[in-house]
Scaffold this motif. Structure first.
Motif, PDB file in Angstrom:
ATOM      1  N   ARG A 186       0.950  -1.377   0.067  1.00 23.12           N
ATOM      2  CA  ARG A 186      -0.032   0.026  -0.075  1.00 23.12           C
ATOM      3  C   ARG A 186       0.874   1.279   0.069  1.00 23.12           C
ATOM      4  O   ARG A 186       0.461   2.256  -0.590  1.00 23.12           O
ATOM      5  N   THR A 187       1.971   1.091   0.714  1.00 22.93           N
ATOM      6  CA  THR A 187       2.905   2.271   0.698  1.00 22.93           C
ATOM      7  C   THR A 187       3.501   2.692  -0.607  1.00 22.93           C
ATOM      8  O   THR A 187       3.531   3.763  -0.844  1.00 22.93           O
ATOM      9  N   SER A 188       3.990   1.505  -1.210  1.00 28.90           N
ATOM     10  CA  SER A 188       4.375   1.850  -2.709  1.00 28.90           C
ATOM     11  C   SER A 188       3.606   2.336  -3.577  1.00 28.90           C
ATOM     12  O   SER A 188       3.828   3.116  -4.627  1.00 28.90           O
ATOM     13  N   VAL A 189       2.290   1.864  -3.522  1.00 25.63           N
ATOM     14  CA  VAL A 189       0.969   2.276  -4.310  1.00 25.63           C
ATOM     15  C   VAL A 189       0.885   3.592  -4.039  1.00 25.63           C
ATOM     16  O   VAL A 189       0.708   4.528  -4.945  1.00 25.63           O
ATOM     17  N   ALA A 190       0.812   4.074  -2.903  1.00 26.68           N
ATOM     18  CA  ALA A 190       0.290   5.454  -2.281  1.00 26.68           C
ATOM     19  C   ALA A 190       1.579   6.414  -2.843  1.00 26.68           C
ATOM     20  O   ALA A 190       1.118   7.695  -3.356  1.00 26.68           O
ATOM     21  N   GLU A 191       2.757   5.999  -2.705  1.00 26.20           N
ATOM     22  CA  GLU A 191       3.824   6.564  -3.156  1.00 26.20           C
ATOM     23  C   GLU A 191       3.824   6.856  -4.874  1.00 26.20           C
ATOM     24  O   GLU A 191       4.070   8.036  -5.110  1.00 26.20           O
ATOM     25  N   ALA A 192       3.527   5.835  -5.483  1.00 25.11           N
ATOM     26  CA  ALA A 192       3.379   5.973  -7.045  1.00 25.11           C
ATOM     27  C   ALA A 192       2.337   7.070  -7.262  1.00 25.11           C
ATOM     28  O   ALA A 192       2.529   7.991  -8.186  1.00 25.11           O
ATOM     29  N   ILE A 193       1.185   6.945  -6.738  1.00 23.32           N
ATOM     30  CA  ILE A 193       0.288   7.992  -7.017  1.00 23.32           C
ATOM     31  C   ILE A 193       0.580   9.249  -6.620  1.00 23.32           C
ATOM     32  O   ILE A 193       0.204  10.308  -7.291  1.00 23.32           O
ATOM     33  N   GLU A 194       1.265   9.372  -5.523  1.00 18.68           N
ATOM     34  CA  GLU A 194       1.682  10.675  -5.087  1.00 18.68           C
ATOM     35  C   GLU A 194       2.616  11.336  -6.314  1.00 18.68           C
ATOM     36  O   GLU A 194       2.440  12.619  -6.432  1.00 18.68           O
ATOM     37  N   GLN A 195       3.367  10.554  -6.386  1.00 18.28           N
ATOM     38  CA  GLN A 195       4.588  10.813  -7.561  1.00 18.28           C
ATOM     39  C   GLN A 195       3.794  11.309  -8.826  1.00 18.28           C
ATOM     40  O   GLN A 195       4.175  12.464  -9.625  1.00 18.28           O
ATOM     41  N   HIS A 196       2.644  10.463  -9.417  1.00 23.93           N
ATOM     42  CA  HIS A 196       2.064  10.915 -10.442  1.00 23.93           C
ATOM     43  C   HIS A 196       1.314  12.095 -10.454  1.00 23.93           C
ATOM     44  O   HIS A 196       1.457  12.991 -11.458  1.00 23.93           O
ATOM     45  N   LEU A 197       0.806  12.302  -9.164  1.00 20.33           N
ATOM     46  CA  LEU A 197      -0.261  13.584  -9.059  1.00 20.33           C
ATOM     47  C   LEU A 197       0.938  14.686  -9.290  1.00 20.33           C
ATOM     48  O   LEU A 197       0.422  15.778  -9.615  1.00 20.33           O
ATOM     49  N   ALA A 198       1.878  14.587  -8.465  1.00 20.36           N
ATOM     50  CA  ALA A 198       2.787  15.739  -8.433  1.00 20.36           C
ATOM     51  C   ALA A 198       3.169  16.006  -9.973  1.00 20.36           C
ATOM     52  O   ALA A 198       3.754  17.122 -10.055  1.00 20.36           O
ATOM     53  N   PHE A 199       3.651  15.052 -10.666  1.00 24.69           N
ATOM     54  CA  PHE A 199       4.311  15.134 -12.095  1.00 24.69           C
ATOM     55  C   PHE A 199       3.206  15.750 -12.890  1.00 24.69           C
ATOM     56  O   PHE A 199       3.434  17.049 -13.405  1.00 24.69           O
ATOM     57  N   LEU A 200       1.887  15.668 -12.619  1.00 20.18           N
ATOM     58  CA  LEU A 200       0.789  16.069 -13.358  1.00 20.18           C
ATOM     59  C   LEU A 200       0.646  17.987 -12.936  1.00 20.18           C
ATOM     60  O   LEU A 200       0.690  18.530 -13.542  1.00 20.18           O
ATOM     61  N   GLU A 201       0.936  17.987 -11.600  1.00 18.60           N
ATOM     62  CA  GLU A 201       0.598  19.256 -10.846  1.00 18.60           C
ATOM     63  C   GLU A 201       1.874  20.288 -11.402  1.00 18.60           C
ATOM     64  O   GLU A 201       1.705  21.361 -11.867  1.00 18.60           O
ATOM     65  N   ARG A 202       3.021  19.716 -11.643  1.00 21.29           N
ATOM     66  CA  ARG A 202       4.245  20.464 -12.141  1.00 21.29           C
ATOM     67  C   ARG A 202       3.935  20.959 -13.469  1.00 21.29           C
ATOM     68  O   ARG A 202       4.342  21.970 -13.909  1.00 21.29           O
ATOM     69  N   SER A 203       3.243  20.070 -14.158  1.00 22.61           N
ATOM     70  CA  SER A 203       2.896  20.620 -15.610  1.00 22.61           C
ATOM     71  C   SER A 203       1.928  21.858 -15.813  1.00 22.61           C
ATOM     72  O   SER A 203       2.042  22.445 -16.672  1.00 22.61           O
ATOM     73  N   LEU A 204       1.356  21.968 -14.441  1.00 20.87           N
ATOM     74  CA  LEU A 204       0.359  23.059 -14.715  1.00 20.87           C
ATOM     75  C   LEU A 204       0.869  24.332 -13.812  1.00 20.87           C
ATOM     76  O   LEU A 204       0.427  25.612 -14.121  1.00 20.87           O
TER      77      LEU A 204
END
Length: 94
Positions: A74-92
């Motif tokens: 669950r930790t690695s899934v949560a981290e992957a989701i956070e990283q993906h959302l952070a990547f999308l956010e940085r693009s905006l």
């Protein structure tokens, strides 16, 4: 929710179509608000929303389909989701 196999024909489940359109509209509105407040770069909110929606949808489908086999906890899934959302956010962000 929005996959063809789940939705069936649009005329069989019109409520799903309505919810999907409303969800997308909310995303567009959030992006427009972020642009107005100068948190997000000024761009076409509809294009940005399509990109964000596609990124999240694609990530979700790949995860559901077992394509991220390296995510074992669950930790690695949560981290992957956070990283993906952070990547999308940085693009905006401005």
């Amino acid at each position: 929710m929005f996959h063809q196999e789940l939705r069936c024909a649009k005329d069989q489940r019109p409520e799903l179509e309505e919810v999907g359109l409303r969800s997308f509209s909310i995303l567009v509105e959030c992006l427009q608000d972020g642009m107005k407040s100068q948190v997000f770069r000024k761009t076409d909110a509809l294009i940005a929303a399509r990109s964000v929606w596609s990124g999240i949808h694609g990530f979700s489908v790949l995860m559901i389909d077992g394509q991220f086999q390296s995510l074992h906890s669950r930790t690695s899934v949560a981290e992957a989701i956070e990283q993906h959302l952070a990547f999308l956010e940085r693009s905006l962000l401005k």
